[in-house]
Design an enzyme around this catalytic site. Structure first.
Site, PDB file in Angstrom:
ATOM      1  N   GLU A   1      64.540 129.107  49.248  1.00  0.00           N
ATOM      2  CA  GLU A   1      63.849 129.443  48.000  1.00  0.00           C
ATOM      3  C   GLU A   1      63.176 128.159  47.529  1.00  0.00           C
ATOM      4  O   GLU A   1      63.843 127.225  47.073  1.00  0.00           O
ATOM      5  CB  GLU A   1      64.846 129.951  46.952  1.00  0.00           C
TER       6      GLU A   1
ATOM      7  N   CYS B   1      61.735 127.304  38.630  1.00  0.00           N
ATOM      8  CA  CYS B   1      60.888 127.552  39.798  1.00  0.00           C
ATOM      9  C   CYS B   1      59.873 128.656  39.542  1.00  0.00           C
ATOM     10  O   CYS B   1      58.773 128.636  40.109  1.00  0.00           O
ATOM     11  CB  CYS B   1      61.735 127.866  41.028  1.00  0.00           C
TER      12      CYS B   1
END
Length: 477
Positions: free
Chosen positions: A232, A266
């Protein structure tokens, strides 16, 4: 790997904590011990594993203040730090509730569609040892995001959190020790990049959350070892605001998505594309709302925007801002970071006159900056939103949900929030998503696959009648 690593306090700028990374032999011994206990953990069954993890959730809540205090020192923020233990405990219980149904739903059994005397069943075989390398922006929460479903799947897990924010490990590890069955198969270790690389050499699968360059390097190691890597990575989330959008609502959604946690998320909104007919009105409202936000200083219990957790990140954000201004961008509010009592802070910053020649529209900024670009129409907005090496998530705010969904389907991103931003946090166990481009690799960490990716499928095939002999395979049969 001898020696200690100094840890900086984000509010004071001072080194007030150190960690001592394990030596290679010590790390190998930890991994060996976890491997030794994993078969028993798997054999005990999903009911047992869920019961053990529920006990851990109870311990986390009992120790919530100690964990929250440690994460507050790690991150320089109070409210979120003290909410996280309860969020983690709730997530653990949610996975425990969902796990049996996920396994039942994934199990295939029946009779072959081409050979009626052959039946099949499914067995799940977990990767024995999972390595998790987690980031600094949400230390405890992100260290457990992959680990909890992996433990329920039957894996043993070793976690290395970021060396930037390791203080939370002490109270968390003390809680794990209160649940001996869990302590046998779950371990935190602290250290820097060398420790992370050492873990990759020891485990059977890896989960990493962090930057694209580091993710790429770890993926190469995993490829050499022929083990799966679930990555990720970075994001440069785009938000599209259409001519029909309610501008106060759109501004509130964009601002929240861009500056919450000082932009250190993020899936933060990092670029905004607005229909030119409402651009000026949107920017005026966005700027008005942004100017109302206060720095979380000097009182840690007051304000909206805390310090940068990593001082170097403030330098990156300042560089992106300076590059944009040098290339003709217009600053409406906010500005470069400031140092207050040793901590690095930045006010909510709104820019216009930006384009894709600027770093702030191409590279991950990870700070509380909102660059807004005017677009002729939806087609141009979609084209610009898709003009990125990233594809983690995105957002569309339109006049209604139908209009937003039609645009959202055209965006190259794994999760698209409609009529708001940053909704990814709401679907952790519910729906799967796949990162596009450089934002990730491997199966979804959300939805059922968040657990199933840690299981190798074994097909058990049974002949239910006579075995065909070689005469049945003769050329002239």
């Amino acid at each position: 790997m001898s020696g200690v690593l100094a840890v900086r306090n984000p509010r004071t700028g001072e080194v007030d904590y150190v960690i001592e990374p394990p030596e290679p032999a010590e790390l190998a011994a930890v991994c060996g011990d976890l491997r030794k206990h994993q078969p028993e953990w798997h054999a005990a069954g999903i009911g047992h594993r869920a019961a053990v993890l529920r006990r851990w959730a109870d311990v986390i809540e009992a120790n919530a203040k100690a964990i929250g205090d440690a994460e507050m020192a790690d991150t320089g923020r109070s409210r979120v730090a003290h909410e996280v233990p309860y969020l983690v405990a709730a997530s653990i219980r949610g996975w425990c509730d969902a796990a049996p149904g996920i396994l039942d739903g994934a199990r295939l059994h029946g009779v072959s569609s081409v050979s009626p005397t052959v039946s099949y069943d499914t067995e799940f075989d977990p990767y024995p040892l999972l390595g998790v390398i987690s980031p600094w922006n949400h230390p405890f929460l992100l260290s457990t995001l992959d680990a909890v479903p992996a433990l329920l799947a039957g894996c043993a897990v070793i976690i290395k959190p970021s060396e930037v924010t390791p203080r939370f490990v002490e109270p968390v590890a003390a809680g794990i020790a209160e649940v001996p069955e869990l302590a046998a198969v779950l371990r935190y270790v602290t250290g820097g990049p060398e420790t992370g690389q050492g873990i990759v050499e020891e485990v059977d699968a890896l989960c990493f959350t962090g930057s694209v360059p580091t993710g790429r390097a770890l993926a190469q190691t995993c490829a050499r070892r022929f083990i799966p890597a679930f990555l990720e990575l970075g994001g440069k989330d785009a938000a599209i605001v259409t001519a029909s959008a309610d501008l106060p609502r759109a501004a509130a959604a964009v601002l929240k998505g861009a500056v919450h946690n000082t932009g250190q998320i993020c899936f933060a909104t990092e670029r905004v594309y607005v229909d030119e007919t409402v651009h000026d009105g949107f920017v005026e409202e966005l700027t008005r709302q942004a100017r109302l936000l206060e720095l979380n200083h000097p009182d840690i219990g007051h304000g909206h925007l805390g310090p940068f957790i990593l001082a170097r990140q403030a330098d990156i954000v300042d560089d992106h801002l300076a590059d944009a201004l040098a290339r003709g961008a217009v600053l409406h509010c906010g500005g470069p970071s400031v140092t207050l009592d040793g901590g690095r802070y930045m006010r909510a910053t709104v820019l216009t006159g930006v384009d894709h020649d600027m770093k702030i529209m191409r590279e991950e900024t990870f700070g509380p900056v909102v660059p807004v670009q005017a677009c002729h129409d939806v087609d141009e907005a979609v084209r610009l939103a898709n003009d990125s090496e990233y594809g983690l998530s995105a957002a569309v705010i339109a006049g209604d949900e139908t209009e937003a969904a039609a645009i959202g389907r055209r965006l190259n991103a794994g999760a698209v929030s409609l009529m708001d931003t940053s909704l990814t946090i709401a679907i952790m166990r519910d729906v799967e998503k796949t990162s596009y481009h450089s934002s990730g690799l491997g199966g979804s960490r959300m939805g059922p696959n968040g657990m199933l990716r840690f299981l190798r499928r074994k097909a058990l095939l049974t002949r239910c009648g006579p075995v065909p002999d070689m005469d049945s395979l003769r050329e002239d049969a």
